[in-house]
Design a protein around this motif. Structure first.
Motif, PDB file in Angstrom:
ATOM      1  N   PHE B 229       0.538  -1.145   0.032  1.00  0.00           N
ATOM      2  CA  PHE B 229       0.280   0.034   0.208  1.00  0.00           C
ATOM      3  C   PHE B 229       0.732   1.302  -0.330  1.00  0.00           C
ATOM      4  CE2 PHE B 229      -2.061   3.458   2.383  1.00  0.00           C
ATOM      5  CZ  PHE B 229      -3.330   3.292   1.361  1.00  0.00           C
ATOM      6  N   PHE B 230       1.908   1.517   0.791  1.00  0.00           N
ATOM      7  CA  PHE B 230       2.603   2.568   0.845  1.00  0.00           C
ATOM      8  C   PHE B 230       3.870   2.945   0.274  1.00  0.00           C
ATOM      9  CE2 PHE B 230       1.661   1.723   5.644  1.00  0.00           C
ATOM     10  CZ  PHE B 230       1.032   3.352   5.277  1.00  0.00           C
ATOM     11  N   ASN B 231       4.329   1.533  -0.465  1.00  0.00           N
ATOM     12  CA  ASN B 231       4.878   1.653  -1.948  1.00  0.00           C
ATOM     13  C   ASN B 231       4.527   1.971  -3.443  1.00  0.00           C
ATOM     14  OD1 ASN B 231       7.025   1.282  -0.121  1.00  0.00           O
ATOM     15  ND2 ASN B 231       7.376  -0.469  -0.311  1.00  0.00           N
ATOM     16  N   HIS B 232       2.874   0.962  -3.470  1.00  0.00           N
ATOM     17  CA  HIS B 232       2.804   1.338  -4.976  1.00  0.00           C
ATOM     18  C   HIS B 232       0.881   1.292  -4.824  1.00  0.00           C
ATOM     19  CE1 HIS B 232       6.268  -0.374  -6.010  1.00  0.00           C
ATOM     20  NE2 HIS B 232       6.142  -1.466  -5.161  1.00  0.00           N
ATOM     21  N   PRO B 233       0.184   2.444  -3.788  1.00  0.00           N
ATOM     22  CA  PRO B 233      -0.967   2.950  -3.750  1.00  0.00           C
ATOM     23  C   PRO B 233      -1.484   2.590  -5.105  1.00  0.00           C
ATOM     24  CG  PRO B 233       0.427   5.049  -3.238  1.00  0.00           C
ATOM     25  CD  PRO B 233       1.059   3.962  -3.716  1.00  0.00           C
ATOM     26  N   GLU B 234      -2.551   2.088  -5.569  1.00  0.00           N
ATOM     27  CA  GLU B 234      -3.466   1.831  -6.909  1.00  0.00           C
ATOM     28  C   GLU B 234      -4.486   2.862  -6.614  1.00  0.00           C
ATOM     29  OE1 GLU B 234      -5.225  -1.733  -6.145  1.00  0.00           O
ATOM     30  OE2 GLU B 234      -3.383  -3.344  -7.007  1.00  0.00           O
ATOM     31  N   SER B 235      -4.854   3.407  -5.584  1.00  0.00           N
ATOM     32  CA  SER B 235      -6.049   4.458  -6.033  1.00  0.00           C
ATOM     33  C   SER B 235      -5.422   6.234  -6.134  1.00  0.00           C
ATOM     34  CB  SER B 235      -7.109   4.330  -5.755  1.00  0.00           C
ATOM     35  OG  SER B 235      -7.084   4.377  -4.139  1.00  0.00           O
ATOM     36  N   ASP B 236      -5.877   6.419  -6.960  1.00  0.00           N
ATOM     37  CA  ASP B 236      -5.496   8.471  -6.791  1.00  0.00           C
ATOM     38  C   ASP B 236      -5.886   9.335  -5.753  1.00  0.00           C
ATOM     39  OD1 ASP B 236      -5.077   7.824  -9.859  1.00  0.00           O
ATOM     40  OD2 ASP B 236      -7.389   8.672 -10.116  1.00  0.00           O
ATOM     41  N   ARG B 237      -6.694   8.212  -5.409  1.00  0.00           N
ATOM     42  CA  ARG B 237      -7.096   8.514  -3.998  1.00  0.00           C
ATOM     43  C   ARG B 237      -6.406   8.463  -2.706  1.00  0.00           C
ATOM     44  NH1 ARG B 237      -8.515  11.843  -0.932  1.00  0.00           N
ATOM     45  NH2 ARG B 237     -10.341  12.557   0.151  1.00  0.00           N
ATOM     46  N   ALA B 238      -6.014   7.145  -2.888  1.00  0.00           N
ATOM     47  CA  ALA B 238      -4.782   6.871  -1.636  1.00  0.00           C
ATOM     48  C   ALA B 238      -3.473   7.471  -2.476  1.00  0.00           C
ATOM     49  CB  ALA B 238      -4.542   5.179  -1.966  1.00  0.00           C
ATOM     50  N   LYS B 239      -2.960   7.563  -3.305  1.00  0.00           N
ATOM     51  CA  LYS B 239      -1.762   7.905  -3.844  1.00  0.00           C
ATOM     52  C   LYS B 239      -2.008   9.445  -3.529  1.00  0.00           C
ATOM     53  CE  LYS B 239      -1.135   6.084  -7.913  1.00  0.00           C
ATOM     54  NZ  LYS B 239      -1.288   5.845  -9.341  1.00  0.00           N
ATOM     55  N   ASP B 240      -3.026  10.667  -3.365  1.00  0.00           N
ATOM     56  CA  ASP B 240      -2.730  11.739  -2.961  1.00  0.00           C
ATOM     57  C   ASP B 240      -3.152  12.001  -1.555  1.00  0.00           C
ATOM     58  OD1 ASP B 240      -3.800  14.765  -3.488  1.00  0.00           O
ATOM     59  OD2 ASP B 240      -5.571  13.868  -2.638  1.00  0.00           O
ATOM     60  N   PHE B 241      -3.644  11.564  -1.070  1.00  0.00           N
ATOM     61  CA  PHE B 241      -3.751  11.137   0.374  1.00  0.00           C
ATOM     62  C   PHE B 241      -2.063  10.559   0.998  1.00  0.00           C
ATOM     63  CE2 PHE B 241      -4.104   8.867   4.932  1.00  0.00           C
ATOM     64  CZ  PHE B 241      -4.190   9.387   5.440  1.00  0.00           C
ATOM     65  N   LEU B 242      -1.427   9.828   0.674  1.00  0.00           N
ATOM     66  CA  LEU B 242      -0.173   9.809   0.765  1.00  0.00           C
ATOM     67  C   LEU B 242       0.785  10.847   0.882  1.00  0.00           C
ATOM     68  CD1 LEU B 242      -0.270   5.890   0.370  1.00  0.00           C
ATOM     69  CD2 LEU B 242       0.355   6.670   3.001  1.00  0.00           C
ATOM     70  N   SER B 243       0.614  12.035  -0.702  1.00  0.00           N
ATOM     71  CA  SER B 243       1.736  12.653  -1.058  1.00  0.00           C
ATOM     72  C   SER B 243       1.382  13.142  -0.035  1.00  0.00           C
ATOM     73  CB  SER B 243       0.701  12.743  -2.280  1.00  0.00           C
ATOM     74  OG  SER B 243      -0.085  13.423  -2.476  1.00  0.00           O
ATOM     75  N   LYS B 244       0.535  13.778   0.096  1.00  0.00           N
ATOM     76  CA  LYS B 244       0.357  14.212   1.951  1.00  0.00           C
ATOM     77  C   LYS B 244       0.546  14.605   2.663  1.00  0.00           C
ATOM     78  CE  LYS B 244      -3.920  16.891  -0.137  1.00  0.00           C
ATOM     79  NZ  LYS B 244      -5.136  16.462  -0.519  1.00  0.00           N
ATOM     80  N   ILE B 245       0.366  13.165   3.565  1.00  0.00           N
ATOM     81  CA  ILE B 245       0.959  12.721   4.445  1.00  0.00           C
ATOM     82  C   ILE B 245       2.167  12.717   4.804  1.00  0.00           C
ATOM     83  CG2 ILE B 245      -1.545  12.638   5.018  1.00  0.00           C
ATOM     84  CD1 ILE B 245      -0.180  10.057   5.870  1.00  0.00           C
ATOM     85  N   LEU B 246       2.994  11.958   3.755  1.00  0.00           N
ATOM     86  CA  LEU B 246       4.663  11.601   3.711  1.00  0.00           C
ATOM     87  C   LEU B 246       5.181  12.239   3.384  1.00  0.00           C
ATOM     88  CD1 LEU B 246       3.683   8.290   2.572  1.00  0.00           C
ATOM     89  CD2 LEU B 246       3.923   9.035   5.307  1.00  0.00           C
ATOM     90  N   LYS B 247       4.847  13.711   2.761  1.00  0.00           N
ATOM     91  CA  LYS B 247       6.224  15.104   2.391  1.00  0.00           C
ATOM     92  C   LYS B 247       6.264  16.092   3.914  1.00  0.00           C
ATOM     93  CE  LYS B 247       5.462  15.308  -2.108  1.00  0.00           C
ATOM     94  NZ  LYS B 247       3.725  15.788  -3.378  1.00  0.00           N
ATOM     95  N   HIS B 248       6.888  15.494   4.515  1.00  0.00           N
ATOM     96  CA  HIS B 248       7.736  16.802   5.631  1.00  0.00           C
ATOM     97  C   HIS B 248       8.637  16.569   5.603  1.00  0.00           C
ATOM     98  CE1 HIS B 248       3.883  18.043   6.949  1.00  0.00           C
ATOM     99  NE2 HIS B 248       2.858  16.582   7.315  1.00  0.00           N
TER     100      HIS B 248
END
Lengths: 214, 248
Positions: B229-248
């Motif tokens: 999930f964290f390395n290869h999220p499939e859905s756009d929604r998850a990609k968007d969510f992860l990009s927001k929380i993992l970039k700090h």
């Protein structure tokens, strides 16, 4: 001063009558109020309805009317009891509506999470209410319950109009005997003060002991 | 995902708050001993999902079964089921008028019908396990948030639950207290407890979860192993969510 010393036994009898009415009615009001408050927050709809009707009817009926209803109404249904008992029933039921609402406001001050935590541990509604919610509600309802019981003590004067022995009723005899009406009432007022200040003091102690620390 | 020994099963679960469709056709199976982390943006329905499992929230349609038994209606049956499902809240919800020890013992005595000294002994064991044996006689308000949450975990464990639900257990904590709670949860996971954890702690999801469920807008969007999930999220929604929380 003569009024009191000459008629001390009459005053004492009235005073004790009021104390008796107050104590018994308070106990009845507290028990019924507790029961009705439990009903009003119960998960069962019909219990909530009973509680709501109880409060609505009793809180919105003038106390004198309620006395008439109990003292003249109940005997028609074959229930004949001493007038003092009827007076206790009328006063107790009337005041229970106010006690119920004071308790319910206390229950509402307890965060919902407390009840949720208790229920999530498998506690029943009754267990949640008695061991988690009410002990915390109790701390905040001490002052309003105190006020309600003080009001009850003073409301008990209405019973005098229905030939129940109580403090205010003593004035009739005394004015017939020709005593100064002002001093008669001053001593009656002092009698009520003794009762109400005792209730205040009792609730002050309770509040010091169990009240919410802020 | 195929689950070998299902403990909790949600089938076509729907829930509404008035017009708001907070849970939409949720299908989720949680196996015995599994640690499932539920993540997603706020308002996605993940806390609601967690609370439907022990019926703190009722559902409009669908079925929820725990250990083969459908969730009972309000009453004795539901209380018995809740005793088997431990729950830890975001706001701790320790009983404010009781000491730490009494908090952990109360339901053991009232629900499990244990004797007081037996319950207290078990409570002290559990407090020892969460590192708070010395705080037993204090009141909740005298403890830090992290300590309170650890007491809450001990309180839930005292019922010997089959599964533990965690509803954002670290969201109300200061950053330095989050780890002490997560460590207790990690330990529980290692001991084989079945856990459903709603959280924003991605580190915990990576290290302790068997599966990550990603929710958005009342739906389960992804349900996969954490690394996938964290390395290869499939859905756009998850990609968007992860990009927001993992970039700090």
């Amino acid at each position: 001063m003569d009024v009191l010393t000459d008629n001390f036994s009459l005053y004492a009898e009235g005073f004790l009558g009021t104390v008796r009415l107050t104590v018994y009615s308070s106990l009845l009001a507290l028990v019924l109020g507790f029961l009705m408050a439990s009903f009003r927050v119960a998960p069962v709809g019909s219990l909530r309805a009973i509680g709501t009707v109880w409060v609505t009817v009793l809180r919105n009926t003038p106390l004198t009317l309620l006395f008439f209803a109990v003292l003249l109404g109940l005997p028609r249904f074959g229930l004949v009891l001493p007038f003092t008992v009827f007076a206790v029933i009328a006063l107790g039921c009337y005041t229970s509506a106010f006690i119920c609402e004071a308790l319910r406001s206390g229950i509402n001050t307890v965060p919902t999470g407390q009840g949720e935590a208790a229920r999530s541990l498998g506690m029943s509604f009754g267990q949640t209410l008695t061991s988690v919610v009410l002990p915390q509600a109790f701390r905040t309802v001490i002052p309003p319950v105190g006020s309600t019981l003080i009001a009850l003590a003073k409301n008990s004067a209405i019973a005098g109009a229905f030939s129940v022995t109580e403090l205010l009723g003593t004035y009739k005899t005394l004015s017939e005997l020709g005593y100064n009406i002002i001093w008669t009432f001053v001593w009656i007022a002092v009698g009520y003060l003794i009762i109400t200040l005792t209730i205040s003091a009792l609730f002050n102690v309770l509040e010091k002991r169990y009240g919410v620390a802020r | 995902m195929a689950v070998v020994d299902p403990l909790i099963e949600l089938r076509d679960v729907n829930k509404f708050y008035g017009q708001l469709h907070v849970l939409q056709d949720i299908n989720l199976t949680i196996g015995r001993g599994e640690v499932v982390v539920v993540i997603g943006p706020s308002g996605s329905g993940k806390s609601t999902l967690c609370r439907t499992v022990n019926r703190l929230e009722s559902i409009e349609s669908g079925t929820i079964t725990i250990d083969g038994q459908p969730l009972p209606e309000e009453g004795k049956g539901l209380a018995a089921l809740r005793a088997d499902v431990g729950m830890v809240f975001q706001s701790f919800n320790l009983f404010a008028h009781k000491t730490v020890l009494a908090n952990v013992s109360l339901a053991q005595i009232k629900v499990r019908r244990r004797k007081k000294d037996e319950a207290d002994r078990r409570s002290r064991e559990l407090l020892e396990r969460v590192g708070l044996a010395s705080q037993a006689d204090k009141y909740p308000a005298q403890l830090s948030g992290g300590q309170q949450q650890r007491v809450a975990i001990a309180r839930a464990l005292a019922m010997d639950p089959k599964v533990m639900l965690f509803d954002e257990p670290t969201s109300a904590l200061d950053p330095e207290m989050i780890n002490e709670v997560l460590e207790v949860m990690q330990q529980l996971a290692r001991d084989g407890m079945t856990m459903v954890v709603v959280t924003h702690e991605m580190g915990f999801a990576r290290s302790a979860a068997n599966r990550v469920v990603f929710m958005a807008d009342g739906r389960c969007i992804e349900d996969r192993a954490p690394e996938d999930f964290f390395n290869h999220p499939e859905s756009d929604r998850a990609k968007d969510f992860l990009s927001k929380i993992l970039k700090h």
